[in-house]
Every structure is written in structure tokens, then in C-alpha cells.
Design a protein around this motif. Structure first.
Motif, PDB file in Angstrom:
ATOM      1  N   GLY A 278       0.828  -1.217   0.000  1.00  0.00           N
ATOM      2  CA  GLY A 278       0.000   0.000   0.000  1.00  0.00           C
ATOM      3  C   GLY A 278       0.852   1.252   0.000  1.00  0.00           C
ATOM      4  N   MET A 279       1.932   1.219   0.775  1.00  0.00           N
ATOM      5  CA  MET A 279       2.798   2.395   0.881  1.00  0.00           C
ATOM      6  C   MET A 279       3.498   2.686  -0.439  1.00  0.00           C
ATOM      7  SD  MET A 279       3.606   4.660   3.110  1.00  0.00           S
ATOM      8  CE  MET A 279       4.783   6.009   3.217  1.00  0.00           C
TER       9      MET A 279
ATOM     10  N   PHE B 102       2.605   1.815  -3.532  1.00  0.00           N
ATOM     11  CA  PHE B 102       1.647   2.320  -4.526  1.00  0.00           C
ATOM     12  C   PHE B 102       1.165   3.730  -4.142  1.00  0.00           C
ATOM     13  CE2 PHE B 102       0.699  -2.377  -5.266  1.00  0.00           C
ATOM     14  CZ  PHE B 102       1.523  -2.434  -6.382  1.00  0.00           C
ATOM     15  N   ALA B 103       0.932   3.928  -2.846  1.00  0.00           N
ATOM     16  CA  ALA B 103       0.431   5.235  -2.408  1.00  0.00           C
ATOM     17  C   ALA B 103       1.472   6.324  -2.659  1.00  0.00           C
ATOM     18  CB  ALA B 103       0.054   5.195  -0.932  1.00  0.00           C
TER      19      ALA B 103
ATOM     20  N   ILE C 103      -5.346  -3.604  -0.100  1.00  0.00           N
ATOM     21  CA  ILE C 103      -4.198  -2.824  -0.599  1.00  0.00           C
ATOM     22  C   ILE C 103      -4.692  -1.668  -1.467  1.00  0.00           C
ATOM     23  CG2 ILE C 103      -2.180  -2.902  -2.119  1.00  0.00           C
ATOM     24  CD1 ILE C 103      -1.712  -5.785  -1.083  1.00  0.00           C
ATOM     25  N   MET C 104      -5.679  -1.958  -2.325  1.00  0.00           N
ATOM     26  CA  MET C 104      -6.242  -0.884  -3.148  1.00  0.00           C
ATOM     27  C   MET C 104      -6.823   0.229  -2.291  1.00  0.00           C
ATOM     28  SD  MET C 104      -8.353  -2.599  -6.297  1.00  0.00           S
ATOM     29  CE  MET C 104      -9.491  -1.204  -6.271  1.00  0.00           C
TER      30      MET C 104
ATOM     31  N   THR D 138      -4.140   2.156  -0.517  1.00  0.00           N
ATOM     32  CA  THR D 138      -3.418   2.984  -1.482  1.00  0.00           C
ATOM     33  C   THR D 138      -4.179   4.272  -1.790  1.00  0.00           C
ATOM     34  OG1 THR D 138      -2.377   1.078  -2.535  1.00  0.00           O
ATOM     35  CG2 THR D 138      -2.525   3.079  -3.853  1.00  0.00           C
TER      36      THR D 138
ATOM     37  N   SER E 288      -3.023   7.793  -0.333  1.00  0.00           N
ATOM     38  CA  SER E 288      -2.418   8.643  -1.362  1.00  0.00           C
ATOM     39  C   SER E 288      -3.036  10.039  -1.323  1.00  0.00           C
ATOM     40  CB  SER E 288      -2.582   8.016  -2.748  1.00  0.00           C
ATOM     41  OG  SER E 288      -3.937   8.032  -3.135  1.00  0.00           O
TER      42      SER E 288
ATOM     43  N   MET F 220      -1.033   3.448   8.229  1.00  0.00           N
ATOM     44  CA  MET F 220      -1.428   2.435   7.267  1.00  0.00           C
ATOM     45  C   MET F 220      -1.283   1.041   7.869  1.00  0.00           C
ATOM     46  SD  MET F 220      -0.177   1.994   3.331  1.00  0.00           S
ATOM     47  CE  MET F 220      -0.505   3.604   2.732  1.00  0.00           C
TER      48      MET F 220
END
Lengths: 243, 224
Positions: free
Chosen positions: B30-31, B33-34, B96-97, B100, B104, B160
């Protein structure tokens, strides 16, 4: 060959550059003097569009740009034909002295890293900073930072080097070493346009001195003429004031 | 009132610790992608591309303005009813989506502020050597903005990690979900949730130590 015609810059209603015409021959060293707030720095900053002029044409080498309708590509073209030395050095704070010099060679000119590194090392030696190659700007004195700044500009191989009061922010003790380096650059017949308040230096290095006042070029000529036999009353007053 | 069952708690530790990799995987992915998405959003907010800018503002507003749990439910339970290809999506992917997109939005704002905090002279120097916008951002501005934003970004990473506990509401058996199952089996809710609380706490403490080192590392170039 550098050609500037009718270059005009307004900030709001204030006309900072009032249709400036100026030609500079290859290898010529032109020093711009004049009272502060008179458009000297703006003239330099308009040539590479750090400030966008509203009108006029700028010709540097094979590139001619109409300021009123300059495209992004043309602006990049001007910037890639010029090198700029800032009053406040403006070294990349996240890069070492060597990386500062290499950056344009690798990122902008697309040269191999090894070649850029060799060139940077060579320039650092020239500027007397070989032992500071791995130092970050924050760890360098003002004089050292400005020498790296000049080194960064030298590396570009630009048609025209612009110096925007390169010693004005320096402690007096560092001014000498920066001027020495500029003399070295001048000896290589680099075309230079220099804004400075260092009159002695101007006298010594300039092929031509340009006096600006109120956004216009008031008087110009060889140093012996402009500095020693000034015609315009404003220039006479200015020279008396700066001693 | 009854005494804490310490031996039960100790026995629970290895069970729950075995779920830490999944927790770190979700937070780590997640981190990454974010960070990528947030950097893009932040650069857009600085450059302000017409039309796109409005969409970015709307995106940030929505994902900051609604709870993470609601967003996760929307993705996992809601969207598949509208977009049939999303029925394939598993809980971990959905989590995760969600993480993210949610983070973000926050990180974009702190990166945007950090970009604005990079000294004017750095932009002008980059322009003066003929860099394109993209080169300037990538080589000069974002690295310096990253240093300014690092402390807040680590805080979002910590948030997160804790946020991954919500994945259990999507049917993912992660650390929180495992604790919930254990507790339901033994009826020792207090012990189970106390262990899980301490585990999160320890992870975050370790990260905070890492944060200090990271900041020292990032400030190295700026030391006099």
C-alpha cells in the motif's frame, strides 16, 4: 553571435526592460552596470526565460526566438545555449559539488556518466576544488559554492554565460577567488554577459561596458570610454556614487 | 473481576506473530503504490493541468473526506455489484487498493506542501541548465521535497499499518482477524486484544526508531 532586439519586460504596469537592443560578438565580454532596480538582472533572466519577456527577439547562435510567441522547445533551446551563474549560487542542495557539475551533462545533454564525471573532475581541478568533489553545498563556504556554480555553468559549453551579480552575496573575503575564476573563464574567450558592481573588475575584464538606467541602455562602449569619460549625466552621477 | 491469563497470552503471541508478514505486506505494498500515486497527484497539483486538476481535487477531497472502512466496503462489497470483473478481487487485494487510494490522498497533500517548500532557487537552477519539467521534478525537486515530507510520510505509513487491521472486515485473516478468531474460541477477549494491541505498538515503535535513522540519513547532505 548573440542578438537582442526590442526586448521588453513588464511586471504589471512597471516597464522593467524598455525595448532593449544589444548585440554581442562571439568571445566578447560585456559587463552591465547601473543603479539597482534598473533591469540589469531582468535582462539576463529574460534571455533564458527565467522571466518571460513580453516582446522582442533573442538570437543565440542558430536559434532565433520571438519572445511574444516562444514555444516550450524554443525556451529549452535558449536555456541549453546559455549558462547562468546566480547571485545566491543556487547549487542543487541534494547533490555533491561533482554531481552539481555532472547533472546537466548527464540529464540534459545525455552524455555517458563516465565522461561527465571526467569532465566534472577536470572542472573541479580548474576551480581549485578537487578536494571538495564529494562535499554537499551546505558544507561549502560561499566562495566555494559560487566557484562550483561557475563550474556548473562552464561544464555546459554554452554559447553565452550569464553572470547575475555573482559576488554580491559573498563575504568580502571570498570575492577575490570568485573574480579570479571568472578571469580564467574570460581567458578562454567564452562569451560572457556579466552584471556586477565590481567596477575595477569590469574595467579589467570587459571588452564593452553597458550602462543601464530605467530599463534602457543609456550608454555603452569600451571601459576606458564609459568608465573614464562618461557622457550621460546619469552615468556620471552613478559612477560618482559607486566611487 | 478475574486475573489475566498470562500463559494464554504467551501462547497467543507466536500465533499472532505469524500474521505479521501479511500485515507488513499489505502496508508495504500500500505504501509503495500510495507513494507513487501521491507523488503524481502532488506534481499535478503543483503544475495544475487543466481539467485533470479538477479531477485530482475531487479525488483528494473524496478519499480524505470519507472513512477508510467505508471505502474498503465500497471497493470490496459495493463495486463488484456494478463492475462485474471486480468479483475476482480477493480481500487482500481490495485492502491494498483501499489503503493505497485512501492514504495517497493524504500523502499527496503533504508532498504538495513539501514541493512548495523547496527553495525557489532550486527550480530556477534546474530551469537554467535546460531541464524539462519532468527532469526537474524527478532529479531536483521531488528528492528535496521527499526529505521535507519524510516525517509525515512515515506517520502515514504507521497509520497504514494500523489500517491493515480493517482488512479483517473484508474476510482477510490477518493479525486482527486471527486475534478475533482466537478470542471467539476461548472467550478471552481482553487477553487476545491486549496481545494484539501490544504487537501493533511494538511494530510501530520499531518503525519510529527507523524513522529517526531515516531522518538522520536524509539530512546528511544538509549538514554543515
Amino acid at each position: 553571435m548573440i542578438g537582442i532586439q526590442g526586448l521588453t519586460k513588464r511586471f504589471g504596469d512597471t516597464v522593467v526592460l524598455d525595448a532593449i537592443d544589444l548585440d554581442i560578438a562571439d568571445g566578447e565580454r560585456v559587463v552591465v552596470i547601473g543603479p539597482s532596480g534598473t533591469g540589469k538582472s531582468t535582462l539576463l533572466r529574460c534571455l533564458n526565460f527565467l522571466d518571460a519577456p513580453q516582446a522582442g527577439t533573442i538570437r543565440i547562435g542558430d536559434l532565433t526566438v520571438d519572445a511574444a510567441q516562444a514555444t516550450r522547445q524554443q525556451i529549452l533551446g535558449l536555456r541549453r545555449r546559455t549558462a547562468f551563474v546566480f547571485q545566491n549560487y543556487a547549487l542543487f542542495a541534494n547533490k555533491t559539488a561533482k554531481q552539481n557539475i555532472m547533472e546537466a551533462l548527464v540529464t540534459v545533454q545525455g552524455r555517458p556518466v563516465q565522461e561527465a564525471e571526467a569532465r566534472a573532475t577536470e572542472i573541479l581541478a580548474q576551480t581549485g576544488l578537487a578536494d571538495k568533489a564529494e562535499s554537499y553545498p551546505a558544507a561549502l563556504s560561499g566562495g566555494q559554492q559560487q566557484r562550483v556554480g561557475i563550474g556548473r555553468a562552464m561544464a555546459l559549453g554554452a554559447d553565452l554565460m550569464l553572470f547575475d551579480e555573482p559576488t554580491s552575496a559573498l563575504d568580502p573575503e571570498w570575492v577575490g577567488e570568485v573574480l579570479d575564476l571568472m578571469r580564467q573563464v574570460a581567458e578562454q574567450r567564452q562569451t560572457m554577459l556579466i552584471v556586477t558592481h565590481e567596477m575595477q573588475f569590469a574595467r579589467e575584464i570587459a571588452d564593452r561596458v553597458v550602462f543601464m538606467d530605467g530599463g534602457r541602455i543609456v550608454e555603452q562602449g569600451p571601459p576606458s570610454q564609459v568608465l573614464d569619460a562618461p557622457q550621460d549625466e546619469r552615468l556620471q552621477r552613478f559612477l560618482r556614487r559607486v566611487g | 473481576m478475574r486475573a489475566l491469563d498470562f500463559s494464554y497470552m504467551l501462547g497467543l503471541v507466536p500465533v499472532l506473530v505469524s500474521y505479521i508478514p501479511l500485515t507488513l505486506f499489505m502496508a508495504g505494498a500500500g505504501m509503495v503504490f500510495a507513494l507513487i500515486l501521491a507523488s503524481a497527484l502532488a506534481v499535478e497539483r503543483v503544475v495544475k493541468v487543466p481539467v485533470l486538476d479538477g479531477l485530482v481535487v475531487l479525488f483528494i477531497s473524496f478519499f480524505r473526506g470519507t472513512p477508510l472502512l467505508v471505502q474498503l466496503f465500497l471497493f470490496y462489497y459495493g463495486l463488484p455489484q456494478v463492475l462485474s470483473f471486480l468479483t475476482q478481487i480477493n480481500g487482500v487485494t481490495a485492502a491494498i487498493m483501499g489503503l493505497t487510494l485512501h492514504f495517497s490522498a493524504y500523502m499527496a497533500e503533504s508532498i504538495r506542501a513539501a514541493i512548495a517548500g523547496v527553495d525557489r532557487s532550486q527550480w530556477e537552477a534546474a530551469q537554467s541548465i535546460g531541464m524539462t519539467q519532468a527532469q526537474m521534478m524527478r532529479r531536483i525537486i521531488l528528492p528535496q521535497a521527499g526529505r521535507i515530507a519524510a516525517p509525515t510520510l512515515v506517520n502515514y505509513f504507521i497509520d497504514m499499518i494500523k489500517g491493515t487491521s480493517l482488512a479483517f472486515t473484508l474476510g482477510v485473516t490477518e493479525m486482527m482477524g486471527a486475534a478475533q478468531k482466537e478470542a471467539a474460541g476461548s472467550f478471552r477477549y481482553f487477553e487476545a486484544f491486549l496481545v494484539i494491541a501490544v504487537l501493533y505498538w511494538i511494530i510501530v515503535e520499531i518503525l519510529s526508531q527507523g524513522q529517526k535513522r531515516l531522518e538522520i540519513h536524509l539530512n546528511k547532505a544538509y549538514a554543515r
